[in-house]
Design a protein around this motif. Structure first.
Motif, PDB file in Angstrom:
ATOM      1  N   HIS A 248      -7.567  28.013  78.111  1.00 21.46           N
ATOM      2  CA  HIS A 248      -8.565  28.511  79.056  1.00 21.46           C
ATOM      3  C   HIS A 248      -9.738  27.546  79.188  1.00 21.46           C
ATOM      4  O   HIS A 248     -10.244  27.287  80.294  1.00 21.46           O
ATOM      5  N   ARG A 249     -10.185  26.998  78.057  1.00 18.18           N
ATOM      6  CA  ARG A 249     -11.299  26.045  78.091  1.00 18.18           C
ATOM      7  C   ARG A 249     -10.937  24.797  78.890  1.00 18.18           C
ATOM      8  O   ARG A 249     -11.728  24.333  79.719  1.00 18.18           O
ATOM      9  N   HIS A 250      -9.741  24.279  78.642  1.00 14.18           N
ATOM     10  CA  HIS A 250      -9.292  23.089  79.366  1.00 14.18           C
ATOM     11  C   HIS A 250      -9.177  23.377  80.859  1.00 14.18           C
ATOM     12  O   HIS A 250      -9.532  22.540  81.701  1.00 14.18           O
ATOM     13  N   PHE A 251      -8.691  24.561  81.187  1.00 12.79           N
ATOM     14  CA  PHE A 251      -8.562  24.959  82.587  1.00 12.79           C
ATOM     15  C   PHE A 251      -9.922  24.957  83.282  1.00 12.79           C
ATOM     16  O   PHE A 251     -10.075  24.421  84.388  1.00 12.79           O
ATOM     17  N   GLN A 252     -10.925  25.557  82.624  1.00 14.29           N
ATOM     18  CA  GLN A 252     -12.252  25.625  83.222  1.00 14.29           C
ATOM     19  C   GLN A 252     -12.808  24.219  83.467  1.00 14.29           C
ATOM     20  O   GLN A 252     -13.391  23.934  84.521  1.00 14.29           O
ATOM     21  N   GLU A 253     -12.632  23.325  82.489  1.00 19.21           N
ATOM     22  CA  GLU A 253     -13.141  21.966  82.626  1.00 19.21           C
ATOM     23  C   GLU A 253     -12.418  21.203  83.732  1.00 19.21           C
ATOM     24  O   GLU A 253     -13.044  20.502  84.541  1.00 19.21           O
ATOM     25  N   ARG A 254     -11.080  21.310  83.759  1.00 19.83           N
ATOM     26  CA  ARG A 254     -10.304  20.579  84.768  1.00 19.83           C
ATOM     27  C   ARG A 254     -10.588  21.102  86.173  1.00 19.83           C
ATOM     28  O   ARG A 254     -10.718  20.321  87.129  1.00 19.83           O
ATOM     29  N   LEU A 255     -10.713  22.416  86.315  1.00 17.68           N
ATOM     30  CA  LEU A 255     -11.003  22.987  87.634  1.00 17.68           C
ATOM     31  C   LEU A 255     -12.367  22.519  88.120  1.00 17.68           C
ATOM     32  O   LEU A 255     -12.523  22.131  89.286  1.00 17.68           O
ATOM     33  N   GLN A 256     -13.360  22.532  87.213  1.00 18.00           N
ATOM     34  CA  GLN A 256     -14.693  22.074  87.601  1.00 18.00           C
ATOM     35  C   GLN A 256     -14.678  20.609  88.032  1.00 18.00           C
ATOM     36  O   GLN A 256     -15.324  20.222  89.008  1.00 18.00           O
ATOM     37  N   ARG A 257     -13.912  19.799  87.298  1.00 13.63           N
ATOM     38  CA  ARG A 257     -13.825  18.382  87.618  1.00 13.63           C
ATOM     39  C   ARG A 257     -13.160  18.167  88.982  1.00 13.63           C
ATOM     40  O   ARG A 257     -13.606  17.341  89.789  1.00 13.63           O
TER      41      ARG A 257
END
Length: 598
Positions: A248-257
Motif C-alpha cells: 500500500h505504501r509503495h502504491f501511494q508513492e508510485r501513484l503520486q509520482r
C-alpha cells in the motif's frame, strides 16, 4: 538404491580440468611451504593472513550485483600474500581459507573442489608472473606488483567461475555473463586492491603496522553490511511479502509520482482497483492457506496487465500510465476475463471486480482518484460482480467492440484508442502504431488478400505493441541502448499482448501479435518460427514495423533516409523478412499512399 546424479557434461568439462590442475597446484604449494616455511616472521605472517582470510570468507561483505554470498575481503590478503611471501605460502593461504569455510558449511564436494582448484590455479599463475617483475621493496615496484597480481586474480577467477555458471545452464551467454559480472564487481575489487597495496607497504615497513588496517577493514565491512541491510529493509518496506507485489505504501508513492509526472507533461494516468469476489467464503470453506494461494496466483496474473500492487486483504491496484479510460477498460476487462476462466483446484473458479478512474478526466488529486476508482469498483460489485466499471460512466465499450467484429468502424476506433495509449508511453515513436497499421494494410492489399483479412491485419498491426502497456515506462523511454536484462523484459511484450487479446476473442489477431517478431530465417522470438510456419499477418507486420522504426529511429540511433531504409529492407529480404512480403511492400511504396507520413 538410487545412484548419485552426475552434473551435466558441459559443467564437468569445465569443472574437471580446473579442479584437477588447480588442486594439484594447491597441494604442490602446500607441500613446498611446509617443506621450507621460511623465517619465523614469514610463518607468523602466513598464520595471521590465513586466520584473517578465513574470517573474511566466513563473513563476506554484501555487494549489490554480486551473488547471494557477497564479496570476500580475502582477496586483500591473497594479493598481499603473493607480493610479500611468494606463490607457495600465498597459494596455501588463498586456497585454504575458502576450503576450510566450505568444509565447515558442508558445501557440495564438486563446488568445494572447483573453488579450491580456481584459487590454486590462480595463485600459481600470479606467483609465476610475479617472478618476472621487479621484486624490490620500492613503492613503485610494490604498486606494479599489486596491480598485476590483483588483475590476474580478479580476471582469471571471473573467467573460470563465469564459465562454470554458463555451463550450468544460465540463460545468458558466457560473454554477456562476463560483461555483467565485470561491471558489478570491478569497483569493489579495485578498492580491495588499493587496500592490499596499503597492507604490502605497511608490512614492508614494519609488520606490526598491519594492525592499523584492522579498524578500517572492519569499518568498511560494518558500513557495507549496514547499508545493505538498510536497502533490503527499504525494499521489504515497499513489498507485500505474500505476493511480491508493491504494498500500500509503495502504491501511494508510485501513484503520486505518476500523477506529478502527468501534471508536468500533460499526460494521462489510469488507476484500476480490483477486488476478489466473495473471498471471505474461500477462507471460510477452504482455510487461509488456500486463500493465500489464491492471492498469490491472482497477483501473478495482475503482473501481466501493468504495474500491480496489493493494497491489503483481497484488494489490488493496477497503474496504467499514459492510458486513457478506454485503454484502461480493455486492460481491466482482459484481466477480469482471464481470472474468471481460471480454475484453482479444490477452490474452483473465482472472479474479480474492478473499477477504473483516469487522471485528469475523472480527478486531479491522488485521494480523489482513488475514491472515484473505489466507487466504480463498489458499483461493479453491487451490479453483478465479475465486471469492470469506469468512474466516468458511459464510455465506449472497447472490449466488446474488439470482440464482436460486425461493426468494422467500432473495431478500428477501439484499436486506435489502444494504439494511442501504447504510443504515448513510448515517447520516441509518435504515432508508430497508426503508421504501421497503414503500411501493413497496404501490403496486404498488394498480396490480394480478401478485404476482411486486410481489415484484421490492419487491426493486428495497430495493436502489435499492446503488450508494452505492461512494460515499465522508464525502459520504453530510456535514451540509450537497453542492457541485456532490460531487453529481456521488453521482448516479453508480444506474449503479454497475445494474452490481452486472446482473452477478448479476436481470432487470429492475437496470434499475429504474438509472432510479429519472428524472422524468416528462424532467428526471431518468442518461438523461433521460420518461413511459412510464421503466420502471414505476422510477417507483414514485421516488415511494416521495421520500416517505421528505421524511418523514425531512437535517441540513441539516428533515423534513416527513405533510400537507406529501402536498401535495408531489400538487404534483409530472405533472412529477416519474407521475400514475397518485401515485394508487396515495395509495390505499396510505389503507389505512395501507404507511406505518405514518411
Amino acid at each position: 538404491m538410487r545412484g548419485r546424479v552426475l552434473p551435466p557434461a558441459r559443467l564437468l568439462a569445465v569443472v574437471a580440468p580446473v579442479s584437477l590442475v588447480g588442486v594439484g597446484a594447491y597441494l604442490a604449494a602446500t607441500a613446498s611451504f611446509l617443506n621450507d616455511p621460511g623465517p619465523a616472521t614469514q610463518v607468523a605472517g602466513v598464520g595471521v593472513f590465513l586466520i584473517a582470510s578465513t574470517l573474511a570468507e566466513r563473513f563476506p561483505v554484501p555487494v549489490d550485483g554480486a551473488d547471494a554470498n557477497g564479496v570476500s575481503l580475502g582477496f586483500v590478503f591473497a594479493v598481499a600474500a603473493l607480493v610479500l611471501f611468494g606463490w607457495a605460502p600465498a597459494t596455501f593461504v588463498y586456497a585454504s581459507a575458502p576450503t576450510i569455510v566450505a568444509l565447515v558449511r558442508r558445501n557440495p564436494a564438486i563446488r568445494t573442489l572447483f573453488n579450491a582448484g580456481v584459487f590454486g590455479l590462480t595463485g600459481a599463475l600470479a606467483g609465476w608472473v610475479l617472478t618476472w617483475l621487479d621484486g624490490s621493496e620500492r613503492t613503485a615496484a610494490a604498486l606494479l606488483q599489486v596491480s598485476v597480481t590483483a588483475a590476474i586474480l580478479f580476471s582469471v577467477n571471473l573467467l573460470l567461475v563465469t564459465a562454470a555458471i554458463a555451463a550450468s545452464g544460465s540463460e545468458l551467454g558466457y560473454a554477456k555473463l562476463v560483461g555483467s559480472n565485470t561491471r558489478s564487481l570491478a569497483l569493489p575489487f579495485t578498492l580491495m586492491a588499493s587496500t592490499a597495496l596499503m597492507l604490502v607497504v605497511l608490512w614492508q615497513r614494519t609488520p606490526y603496522l598491519i594492525a592499523a588496517l584492522v579498524g578500517p577493514l572492519a569499518a568498511i565491512s560494518l558500513y557495507q553490511r549496514s547499508t545493505h541491510r538498510a536497502l533490503n529493509a527499504m525494499r521489504l518496506a515497499l513489498t507485500d511479502p505474500l505476493t511480491g507485489l508493491g504494498n500500500h505504501r509503495h502504491f501511494q508513492e508510485r501513484l503520486q509520482r505518476e500523477l506529478a509526472h502527468a501534471e508536468e507533461s500533460g499526460g494521462l494516468v489510469s488507476l484500476c482497483l480490483l477486488d476478489i469476489d466473495d473471498f471471505k467464503q474461500v477462507n471460510d470453506r477452504h482455510g487461509h492457506p488456500a486463500g493465500d494461494r489464491v492471492l498469490s496466483q491472482v497477483s501473478s496474473r495482475l503482473r501481466q496487465g501493468g504495474e500491480a500492487f496489493r493494497l491489503g486483504g483481497d484488494e489490488f491496484a493496477l497503474l496504467l500510465p499514459q492510458a486513457d479510460g478506454d485503454a484502461a477498460l480493455v486492460v481491466a476487462k482482459a484481466i477480469v476475463k482471464r481470472i474468471g476462466e481460471w480454475n484453482i483446484g479444490q477452490v474452483g473458479a473465482i472472479t474479480v471486480s474492478a473499477g477504473v478512474a483516469t487522471f485528469p478526466l475523472d480527478g486531479r488529486e491522488r485521494d480523489s482518484l482513488i475514491r472515484l476508482a473505489d466507487g466504480a469498483l463498489y458499483f461493479a460489485k453491487e451490479h453483478g460482480k465479475n465486471q469492470v466499471r469506469l468512474a466516468s460512466g458511459g464510455p465506449e465499450d472497447l472490449a466488446a467492440d474488439l470482440k464482436h467484429g460486425s461493426d468494422r468502424e467500432a473495431r478500428f476506433r477501439a484499436a486506435a484508442a489502444l494504439a494511442r495509449a501504447v504510443d504515448r508511453r513510448d515517447a520516441f515513436t509518435g504515432s508508430h502504431s497508426e503508421r504501421v497499421a497503414a503500411v501493413a494494410a497496404a501490403i496486404a492489399e498488394q498480396l490480394r488478400l480478401p478485404q476482411d483479412e486486410v481489415d484484421r491485419i490492419r487491426l493486428a498491426a495497430s495493436l502489435h505493441d499492446l503488450g508494452k502497456l505492461a512494460i515499465p515506462e522508464e525502459l520504453l523511454q530510456k535514451p540509450a541502448e537497453l542492457t541485456t536484462a532490460e531487453w529481456l523484459v521488453v521482448r516479453r511484450h508480444p506474449q503479454i499482448g497475445h494474452r490481452m487479446l486472446e482473452s477478448l476473442g479476436v481470432g487470429p489477431v492475437a496470434d499475429w501479435v504474438l509472432h510479429h517478431h519472428e524472422r524468416w530465417d528462424g532467428s526471431g522470438y518468442p518461438d523461433g518460427l521460420a518461413r511459412e510456419d510464421i503466420p502471414l499477418g505476422s510477417r507483414i507486420i514485421l516488415v511494416a514495423s521495421a520500416f517505421d522504426a528505421m524511418m523514425f529511429g531512437r535517441l540513441y540511433r539516428r533515423p534513416l533516409t527513405r533510400d537507406e531504409a529501402f536498401a535495408e529492407i531489400e538487404r534483409c529480404s530472405g533472412t529477416q523478412f519474407d521475400p514475397n512480403v518485401v515485394r508487396a511492400f515495395f509495390a505499396a511504396v510505389g503507389i505512395g499512399e501507404a507511406v505518405g507520413a514518411y
